[in-house]
Write a protein that holds these residues in place. Structure first.
Motif, PDB file in Angstrom:
ATOM      1  N   ARG A 115      80.135  18.792  45.531  1.00 31.29           N
ATOM      2  CA  ARG A 115      81.466  18.531  44.993  1.00 31.29           C
ATOM      3  C   ARG A 115      81.502  17.055  44.641  1.00 31.29           C
ATOM      4  O   ARG A 115      81.154  16.198  45.447  1.00 31.29           O
ATOM      5  CB  ARG A 115      82.543  18.851  46.036  1.00 31.29           C
ATOM      6  CG  ARG A 115      83.937  18.464  45.564  1.00 31.29           C
ATOM      7  CD  ARG A 115      85.023  18.897  46.501  1.00 31.29           C
ATOM      8  NE  ARG A 115      84.889  18.270  47.817  1.00 31.29           N
ATOM      9  CZ  ARG A 115      85.743  18.457  48.804  1.00 31.29           C
ATOM     10  NH1 ARG A 115      86.766  19.276  48.660  1.00 31.29           N
ATOM     11  NH2 ARG A 115      85.572  17.852  49.952  1.00 31.29           N
ATOM     12  N   ARG A 116      81.924  16.768  43.417  1.00 26.92           N
ATOM     13  CA  ARG A 116      82.035  15.380  42.971  1.00 26.92           C
ATOM     14  C   ARG A 116      83.482  15.091  42.594  1.00 26.92           C
ATOM     15  O   ARG A 116      84.104  15.874  41.890  1.00 26.92           O
ATOM     16  CB  ARG A 116      81.129  15.122  41.773  1.00 26.92           C
ATOM     17  CG  ARG A 116      79.672  15.077  42.126  1.00 26.92           C
ATOM     18  CD  ARG A 116      78.839  14.610  40.937  1.00 26.92           C
ATOM     19  NE  ARG A 116      77.447  14.547  41.281  1.00 26.92           N
ATOM     20  CZ  ARG A 116      76.588  15.548  41.157  1.00 26.92           C
ATOM     21  NH1 ARG A 116      76.987  16.704  40.664  1.00 26.92           N
ATOM     22  NH2 ARG A 116      75.329  15.409  41.499  1.00 26.92           N
ATOM     23  N   LEU A 117      83.951  13.956  43.068  1.00 20.82           N
ATOM     24  CA  LEU A 117      85.293  13.494  42.734  1.00 20.82           C
ATOM     25  C   LEU A 117      85.194  12.119  42.092  1.00 20.82           C
ATOM     26  O   LEU A 117      84.340  11.310  42.479  1.00 20.82           O
ATOM     27  CB  LEU A 117      86.164  13.392  43.990  1.00 20.82           C
ATOM     28  CG  LEU A 117      86.396  14.671  44.769  1.00 20.82           C
ATOM     29  CD1 LEU A 117      87.112  14.365  46.075  1.00 20.82           C
ATOM     30  CD2 LEU A 117      87.196  15.655  43.943  1.00 20.82           C
ATOM     31  N   ARG A 118      86.071  11.867  41.136  1.00 21.65           N
ATOM     32  CA  ARG A 118      86.173  10.529  40.557  1.00 21.65           C
ATOM     33  C   ARG A 118      87.127   9.720  41.429  1.00 21.65           C
ATOM     34  O   ARG A 118      88.198  10.191  41.792  1.00 21.65           O
ATOM     35  CB  ARG A 118      86.686  10.602  39.119  1.00 21.65           C
ATOM     36  CG  ARG A 118      85.673  11.207  38.178  1.00 21.65           C
ATOM     37  CD  ARG A 118      86.161  11.288  36.743  1.00 21.65           C
ATOM     38  NE  ARG A 118      86.797  10.066  36.317  1.00 21.65           N
ATOM     39  CZ  ARG A 118      87.930  10.024  35.606  1.00 21.65           C
ATOM     40  NH1 ARG A 118      88.541  11.131  35.237  1.00 21.65           N
ATOM     41  NH2 ARG A 118      88.452   8.866  35.246  1.00 21.65           N
ATOM     42  N   VAL A 137      91.860   9.115  44.389  1.00 17.91           N
ATOM     43  CA  VAL A 137      91.089  10.210  43.810  1.00 17.91           C
ATOM     44  C   VAL A 137      91.714  10.503  42.453  1.00 17.91           C
ATOM     45  O   VAL A 137      92.926  10.740  42.353  1.00 17.91           O
ATOM     46  CB  VAL A 137      91.115  11.470  44.702  1.00 17.91           C
ATOM     47  CG1 VAL A 137      90.422  12.632  44.010  1.00 17.91           C
ATOM     48  CG2 VAL A 137      90.486  11.168  46.053  1.00 17.91           C
ATOM     49  N   LEU A 138      90.919  10.470  41.395  1.00 20.20           N
ATOM     50  CA  LEU A 138      91.448  10.669  40.044  1.00 20.20           C
ATOM     51  C   LEU A 138      91.419  12.133  39.647  1.00 20.20           C
ATOM     52  O   LEU A 138      92.403  12.672  39.187  1.00 20.20           O
ATOM     53  CB  LEU A 138      90.663   9.837  39.035  1.00 20.20           C
ATOM     54  CG  LEU A 138      90.756   8.330  39.248  1.00 20.20           C
ATOM     55  CD1 LEU A 138      89.897   7.601  38.223  1.00 20.20           C
ATOM     56  CD2 LEU A 138      92.193   7.858  39.166  1.00 20.20           C
ATOM     57  N   ALA A 139      90.263  12.767  39.765  1.00 19.52           N
ATOM     58  CA  ALA A 139      90.123  14.180  39.373  1.00 19.52           C
ATOM     59  C   ALA A 139      88.721  14.623  39.735  1.00 19.52           C
ATOM     60  O   ALA A 139      87.864  13.810  40.036  1.00 19.52           O
ATOM     61  CB  ALA A 139      90.358  14.337  37.876  1.00 19.52           C
ATOM     62  N   ASP A 140      88.511  15.928  39.660  1.00 14.93           N
ATOM     63  CA  ASP A 140      87.154  16.412  39.870  1.00 14.93           C
ATOM     64  C   ASP A 140      86.273  15.862  38.765  1.00 14.93           C
ATOM     65  O   ASP A 140      86.664  15.790  37.610  1.00 14.93           O
ATOM     66  CB  ASP A 140      87.101  17.938  39.818  1.00 14.93           C
ATOM     67  CG  ASP A 140      87.699  18.563  41.066  1.00 14.93           C
ATOM     68  OD1 ASP A 140      87.792  17.846  42.085  1.00 14.93           O
ATOM     69  OD2 ASP A 140      88.044  19.751  41.023  1.00 14.93           O
ATOM     70  N   ALA A 141      85.089  15.442  39.131  1.00 15.93           N
ATOM     71  CA  ALA A 141      84.120  14.969  38.152  1.00 15.93           C
ATOM     72  C   ALA A 141      83.335  16.149  37.617  1.00 15.93           C
ATOM     73  O   ALA A 141      83.396  17.242  38.145  1.00 15.93           O
ATOM     74  CB  ALA A 141      83.180  13.938  38.800  1.00 15.93           C
TER      75      ALA A 141
END
Length: 143
Positions: A115-118, A137-141
């Protein structure tokens, strides 16, 4: 004739002001080459932080709660996921003592695979050290 001398003086003053602004901007950016590795070291220390005292050392007083929320993404012992690993993608200096970092947090697990998050970190230099002033946390990458 008298007016043209005044106009010439104003023109020289404008050039001097512009040159001064350019010089100050250059001086403000002169430490970026040294600051980038220092900022990278702060994020690497965050990756290795394993207790509350270590996290407090990396953050400003205001950002401590932000970091605790990010660390709530951590896997716990015997859990199915790892703790996030933060990677800096881009550093933008706002002032000589403030920088924004575009980063990713990668977390691995047997059920989620990866799982990657920006993440957006705001960093501030305090007492000669770069500290995390905010983390969002901005959004899922992308996968």
């Amino acid at each position: 004739m008298k007016g043209s001398g005044s106009t010439r003086h104003q023109s020289h003053m404008k050039h001097a002001i512009v040159a001064g602004i350019v010089l100050l901007a250059a001086l403000g950016r002169a430490d970026e080459a040294a600051d980038r590795p220092a900022i990278d070291r702060t994020i690497e220390s965050l990756n290795g932080a394993n207790n509350e005292a270590a996290i407090r050392e990396l953050a400003t007083a205001e950002a401590y709660d932000d970091l605790n929320r990010l660390f709530s993404l951590n896997g716990r012992p015997w859990s199915e996921t790892s703790r996030p690993h933060y990677t800096v993608r881009r550093i933008r200096f706002i002032t000589p003592d403030v920088a924004l970092l575009d980063a990713t947090a990668a977390q691995y697990g047997s059920t989620i695979l990866v799982r990657r998050l920006r993440i957006l970190f705001a960093m501030r230099r305090e007492e000669g050290k770069w500290r995390i002033a905010s983390a969002r946390v901005l959004a899922d990458a992308e996968p």
